[in-house]
Design an enzyme around this catalytic site. Structure first.
Site, PDB file in Angstrom:
ATOM      1  N   ASN A   1       0.866  -1.183   0.000  1.00 52.90           N
ATOM      2  CA  ASN A   1       0.000   0.000   0.000  1.00 52.90           C
ATOM      3  C   ASN A   1       0.899   1.229   0.000  1.00 52.90           C
ATOM      4  OD1 ASN A   1      -1.795   2.050   0.495  1.00 52.90           O
ATOM      5  ND2 ASN A   1      -2.362   1.386   2.554  1.00 52.90           N
ATOM      6  N   TRP A   2       0.984   1.860  -1.144  1.00 49.26           N
ATOM      7  CA  TRP A   2       1.899   3.007  -1.274  1.00 49.26           C
ATOM      8  C   TRP A   2       1.378   4.250  -0.573  1.00 49.26           C
ATOM      9  CZ3 TRP A   2       3.377   3.028  -7.226  1.00 49.26           C
ATOM     10  CH2 TRP A   2       3.988   1.807  -7.542  1.00 49.26           C
ATOM     11  N   LYS A   3       0.124   4.218  -0.193  1.00 46.47           N
ATOM     12  CA  LYS A   3      -0.522   5.397   0.412  1.00 46.47           C
ATOM     13  C   LYS A   3      -0.350   6.598  -0.537  1.00 46.47           C
ATOM     14  CE  LYS A   3      -0.088   3.165   4.815  1.00 46.47           C
ATOM     15  NZ  LYS A   3      -0.053   3.215   6.251  1.00 46.47           N
TER      16      LYS A   3
ATOM     17  N   HIS B   1      -9.437   1.067   5.385  1.00 38.82           N
ATOM     18  CA  HIS B   1      -8.123   1.276   6.003  1.00 38.82           C
ATOM     19  C   HIS B   1      -8.291   2.248   7.175  1.00 38.82           C
ATOM     20  CE1 HIS B   1      -3.989   2.499   6.613  1.00 38.82           C
ATOM     21  NE2 HIS B   1      -3.638   1.407   5.971  1.00 38.82           N
TER      22      HIS B   1
ATOM     23  N   GLU C   1      -6.646   4.670   8.101  1.00 36.59           N
ATOM     24  CA  GLU C   1      -6.449   6.089   7.763  1.00 36.59           C
ATOM     25  C   GLU C   1      -7.709   6.673   7.127  1.00 36.59           C
ATOM     26  OE1 GLU C   1      -2.778   5.451   5.652  1.00 36.59           O
ATOM     27  OE2 GLU C   1      -1.818   4.971   7.562  1.00 36.59           O
TER      28      GLU C   1
ATOM     29  N   GLU D   1      -4.816  -4.918  10.844  1.00 37.13           N
ATOM     30  CA  GLU D   1      -3.809  -3.873  11.005  1.00 37.13           C
ATOM     31  C   GLU D   1      -4.067  -3.113  12.300  1.00 37.13           C
ATOM     32  OE1 GLU D   1      -2.095  -2.693   6.926  1.00 37.13           O
ATOM     33  OE2 GLU D   1      -3.721  -1.338   7.422  1.00 37.13           O
TER      34      GLU D   1
ATOM     35  N   GLY E   1       2.932   2.481  10.736  1.00 37.20           N
ATOM     36  CA  GLY E   1       3.868   3.583  10.525  1.00 37.20           C
ATOM     37  C   GLY E   1       4.612   4.005  11.782  1.00 37.20           C
TER      38      GLY E   1
ATOM     39  N   SER F   1       3.972  -1.888  10.200  1.00 37.88           N
ATOM     40  CA  SER F   1       5.436  -1.874  10.331  1.00 37.88           C
ATOM     41  C   SER F   1       6.103  -3.177   9.894  1.00 37.88           C
ATOM     42  CB  SER F   1       5.840  -1.515  11.779  1.00 37.88           C
ATOM     43  OG  SER F   1       5.397  -0.218  12.097  1.00 37.88           O
TER      44      SER F   1
ATOM     45  N   GLY G   1       3.060  -1.025   4.239  1.00 39.37           N
ATOM     46  CA  GLY G   1       2.973   0.396   3.919  1.00 39.37           C
ATOM     47  C   GLY G   1       4.336   0.954   3.551  1.00 39.37           C
ATOM     48  N   GLY G   2       4.976   1.607   4.518  1.00 44.20           N
ATOM     49  CA  GLY G   2       6.245   2.301   4.276  1.00 44.20           C
ATOM     50  C   GLY G   2       7.284   1.483   3.521  1.00 44.20           C
TER      51      GLY G   2
END
Ligand SMILES: O=C[C@H](O)COP(=O)(O)O
Length: 260
Positions: free
Chosen positions: A11-13, A101, A103, A173, A179, A219, A240-241
Site C-alpha cells: 500500500n503506497w498510500k 483502512h 487512515e 492492522e 507507521g 510496520s 505500507g512504508g
C-alpha cells in the site's frame, strides 16, 4: 485444509507520482522471478493517478505483478465530485481495492455502513476487497481488541453472501503498529487473525473461512516478515512504508527463502 497462496500487498498510500510508480514496478519486476511469483502473489496498490501507468507497464511487459487501488466510491457513477468508482477500477484492470483502512476511518470518518457499502460496490464490479480491520491502542490496552476487530468484520460483511465472501482478503492492522515501527508480535498477529478466521466460519462455514486469506499489516519489514508469516492464520502482509522501496519490498516478498 485449503491451500492459501500468500499475498504480499504494497500500500503506497499517498506516495509516488506516475513516473516514480513505473520505476518502482520495473525495479520490483526485475528483482523477482517466476519462482517467487509461483510461491507468492505480489500486489501493488498505488494512488489513483498511477494506475493507468502501472496497468500499461504490467500489460505491456506481461508482468506477474497484480495491482489495485486504495479506495473506491460506494456509488457506481454520478455527481460525486472527487470519487472513483468500482467500474473505473475494473476498467483499469485492478484486481484489488483496499477498503476500510484505518487512515480512511480516522481522517475521512468512514464508518461501518460506508465500509459495508464500499465492499458491496467492489463486488458489483468484480474487484476484490482487501478489507482492513484493526484496533487503536486504547482498545488494546483495555483488552478489547478482538471484540473490536470482530465487530468491524461483522459490519463490513453485512449482506455479503458466501459466494462473494470466498474471495475477500481481510487485513488485520492494529492502528498502533501502523507507521510507528511498533510491530505486533507474531503471537499478537496470530491471535487476531485466528479469531477473524473463526468468525468467518461462524458467518459462513469452515470451508469458506479456511479459503480466505488474512493478512497482517503494521510496520512489516524484511526483518520481521518471516516470524509473522510462520503463524498458521497469517496468509500475507499489507505493507505500507516498506513497500515504496523496491529492494526492501522484494525481500519481503521472498520471505520463504529467508533462513530460520
Ligand atoms: O496499509 C498498510 C499499513 O497501514 C501499514 O503501514 P506501515 O507498514 O507503514 O506500518
Amino acid at each position: 485444509m485449503t491451500q492459501r497462496k500468500p499475498l504480499i500487498a504494497g500500500n503506497w498510500k499517498m506516495n509516488l507520482n506516475h513516473f516514480e510508480a513505473i520505476k518502482l514496478v520495473q525495479k520490483l519486476a526485475f528483482a523477482l522471478n517466476d519462482k517467487d511469483f509461483d510461491k507468492v502473489e505480489v500486489a501493488v496498490l498505488p494512488p489513483f493517478t498511477d494506475l493507468r501507468s502501472v496497468q500499461t507497464l504490467v500489460d505491456g511487459d506481461k508482468l506477474r505483478i497484480v495491482y489495485g487501488a486504495q479506495d473506491l466510491s460506494q456509488y457506481d457513477a454520478g455527481a460525486y465530485t472527487g470519487e472513483v468508482s468500482g467500474a473505473m477500477l475494473a476498467k483499469l484492470g485492478c484486481t484489488y481495492v483496499t477498503i476500510g483502512h484505518s487512515e480512511r476511518r480516522q481522517y475521512h470518518g468512514e464508518d461501518e455502513d460506508l465500509v459495508n457499502a464500499k465492499v458491496q460496490a467492489a463486488y458489483r464490479h468484480s474487484v476484490t476487497p482487501i478489507l482492513c480491520v484493526g484496533e487503536p491502542l486504547s482498545v488494546r490496552q483495555e483488552g478489547g481488541h478482538i471484540a473490536y476487530c470482530l465487530a468491524q468484520l461483522d459490519g463490513a460483511l453485512r449482506k455479503i453472501g458466501a459466494e462473494q465472501a470466498k474471495s475477500i482478503v481481510v487485513a488485520y492492522e492494529p492502528v498502533w503498529a501502523i507507521g510507528t515501527g511498533e510491530v505486533a508480535t507474531p503471537e499478537d498477529a496470530q491471535e487476531a487473525c485466528g479469531a477473524l478466521r473463526m468468525r468467518l466460519a461462524e458467518l459462513y462455514d469452515t470451508e469458506v473461512a479456511s479459503g480466505i486469506r488474512i493478512l497482517y499489516g503494521g510496520s512489516v519489514k524484511s526483518g520481521n516478515i518471516k516470524g509473522i508469516m510462520a503463524q498458521p492464520d497469517v496468509d500475507g502482509a499489507l505493507v505500507g512504508g516498506a513497500s515504496i522501496d523496491a529492494d526492501e519490498f522484494a525481500k519481503i516478498c521472498r520471505f520463504s527463502d529467508m533462513p530460520g
